[in-house]
Design an enzyme around this catalytic site. Structure first.
Site, PDB file in Angstrom:
ATOM      1  N   SER A 151      -1.784   1.230 -10.571  1.00  0.00           N
ATOM      2  CA  SER A 151      -2.483   0.834  -9.387  1.00  0.00           C
ATOM      3  C   SER A 151      -3.778   0.465  -9.375  1.00  0.00           C
ATOM      4  O   SER A 151      -4.232  -0.355 -10.034  1.00  0.00           O
ATOM      5  CB  SER A 151      -2.244   2.164  -8.319  1.00  0.00           C
ATOM      6  OG  SER A 151      -2.573   1.925  -7.058  1.00  0.00           O
ATOM      7  N   GLU A 244       7.189  -3.277  -3.136  1.00  0.00           N
ATOM      8  CA  GLU A 244       6.184  -2.543  -2.686  1.00  0.00           C
ATOM      9  C   GLU A 244       5.013  -3.666  -2.438  1.00  0.00           C
ATOM     10  O   GLU A 244       5.169  -4.745  -2.814  1.00  0.00           O
ATOM     11  CB  GLU A 244       5.198  -1.984  -4.127  1.00  0.00           C
ATOM     12  CG  GLU A 244       5.252  -2.628  -5.370  1.00  0.00           C
ATOM     13  CD  GLU A 244       4.481  -1.890  -6.353  1.00  0.00           C
ATOM     14  OE1 GLU A 244       3.225  -1.655  -6.190  1.00  0.00           O
ATOM     15  OE2 GLU A 244       5.273  -1.841  -7.452  1.00  0.00           O
ATOM     16  N   HIS A 274       5.950   1.733  -5.681  1.00  0.00           N
ATOM     17  CA  HIS A 274       4.789   1.668  -6.066  1.00  0.00           C
ATOM     18  C   HIS A 274       4.730   2.744  -7.387  1.00  0.00           C
ATOM     19  O   HIS A 274       5.237   3.609  -7.353  1.00  0.00           O
ATOM     20  CB  HIS A 274       3.722   1.990  -5.281  1.00  0.00           C
ATOM     21  CG  HIS A 274       2.364   1.854  -5.638  1.00  0.00           C
ATOM     22  ND1 HIS A 274       2.019   0.804  -6.164  1.00  0.00           N
ATOM     23  CD2 HIS A 274       1.293   2.751  -5.850  1.00  0.00           C
ATOM     24  CE1 HIS A 274       0.579   0.759  -6.465  1.00  0.00           C
ATOM     25  NE2 HIS A 274       0.027   2.111  -6.119  1.00  0.00           N
TER      26      HIS A 274
END
Length: 301
Positions: A151, A244, A274
Site C-alpha cells: 500500500s 481493489e 487490498h
C-alpha cells in the site's frame, strides 16, 4: 514488462464472500490515528512462520523489528520492508507475521521499519526515514538489499529507489503488494471499483493523503512514484487484487515503466482485495503470491 492474470480458486471465492459480508457489517475503513490499534490487531493476525526469530532493532537510528530465518546473516543480503496504512497507521511489530512468511520463503532476514507516522510527522518524514534506513542497509550489505512494501509502503519504496542519490546503489529488486503510488487519486479504478472494494474508498485515501501531505504537492516524486526517475528503477514485481480501487495505480506504473524500458512484472489476482497476501491462512492466492515473491527475490539476489 508483463501483466500476468491469475484466476480465482473456488475456495478463495467462498472465503472472499465471507470476508465481504463481515466487512459490510463492520462499516467503512478509516485512516486516522484513532484506528491504529484496530489496524495493528487486524494485520497481526498473520501467523509468524516457524523457524523465524523476531526481535526489535535499529537501522541508522530508525526503530523497527528484525524478522530473520535461523542461520541467516544481514551481511549476506537483506530485505527492507515498509508497511502500509496510508502513512498514518501500521507498525513494524504488527507486520512481523507477514514479514516472516516472506523471510522463511526467501531465506533472507527482513527489517520492518517503524517510520514516522502522519499527521504528527507529515511529508516528507516517511520518505526520509525509509531513505536513511535503505542507505545504511545498502552500505552494510555491499548493496545486497531488496525493498518491499504494501500500500503506502509500496509507493514509498518505489519512490525511494528512483529518487536515491547517485552514490547509493540500486536495490537488487523491489516487490510491492497493492502499491499506492498516486496520492492525487487519478486512477480510473478509484471510481470504477469503488462499489467493489470492501476495504478502501476515495474518502479514506483522501484522508490519508491529506494527513501525510499536509498541503504538499501530490505530484512530488518523493510521494508519487509515477513522477519519479524510472531510469533508476531496478527489477520490480507487483501483486495487486483485481477488485481493489488501487488496481490502476499498479497498471499505470507498469505502463510508465514499460515506456522507460524497465523490467516490471505485474500479477493481477482475480477477486482479491487490498494487500491480500496477509491472509495466508485463508486464501490460496495469498500463499501463491508469497511463493512467487520468494522465487522472484531469489532470482534477483
Amino acid at each position: 514488462m508483463s501483466i500476468i492474470h491469475h484466476d480465482e480458486a473456488f475456495r478463495d471465492r467462498a472465503a472472499m464472500l465471507a470476508m465481504r459480508a463481515m466487512m459490510g457489517l463492520s462499516g467503512s475503513f478509516s485512516i486516522e490515528p484513532g484506528a491504529r490499534e484496530a489496524y495493528d490487531q487486524l494485520i497481526s493476525r498473520t501467523k509468524i512462520a516457524d523457524g523465524i526469530e523476531t526481535y526489535p532493532g535499529k537501522v541508522a537510528g530508525m526503530p523497527g523489528w528484525w524478522v530473520s530465518p535461523a542461520g541467516t546473516h544481514v551481511e549476506d543480503g537483506a530485505i527492507l520492508y515498509v508497511h502500509g496504512g496510508g502513512y498514518v497507521l501500521g507498525s513494524a511489530e504488527a507486520y512481523r507475521g507477514l514479514a516472516s512468511q516472506i523471510a522463511i520463503r526467501a531465506g533472507r532476514p527482513i527489517f520492518v521499519i517503524d517510520y514516522a507516522l502522519a499527521p504528527e510527522n507529515p511529508f516528507p518524514a516517511a520518505y526520509d526515514d525509509v531513505s536513511t534506513a535503505y542507505a545504511e542497509l545498502a552500505s552494510t550489505t555491499g548493496g545486497k538489499v531488496a525493498l518491499m512494501g504494501d500500500s503506502a509502503g509500496g509507493g514509498a519504496v518505489l519512490s525511494v529507489a528512483m529518487n536515491r542519490a547517485e552514490a547509493i546503489p540500486a536495490p537488487v529488486a523491489i516487490v510491492v503488494y497493492s502499491p499506492w503510488v498516486d496520492p492525487a487519486l487519478e486512477g480510473e479504478s478509484v471510481e470504477g471499483l469503488g462499489d467493489v472494494d470492501p476495504i478502501l474508498n476515495r474518502q479514506s485515501l483522501t484522508d490519508g493523503a491529506r494527513q501525510y501531505l499536509a498541503g504538499a504537492d501530490p505530484s512530488d516524486p518523493r510521494v508519487n512514484a509515477l513522477k519519479a526517475n524510472f531510469a533508476k528503477l531496478p527489477p520490480v514485481r507487483i501483486d495487486v487484487g483485481g477488485d481493489e480501487i488501487l488496481l490502476d495505480d499498479s497498471l499505470r506504473f507498469e505502463a510508465v515503466a514499460g515506456e522507460a524500458g524497465r523490467q516490471v512484472e505485474t500479477h493481477v489476482w482475480k477477486g482479491m482485495v487490498h494487500v491480500f497476501p496477509t491472509n495466508v491462512a485463508m486464501l490460496k492466492a495469498s500463499a501463491h503470491a508469497l511463493d512467487g515473491t520468494a522465487e522472484f527475490l531469489k532470482r534477483q539476489f
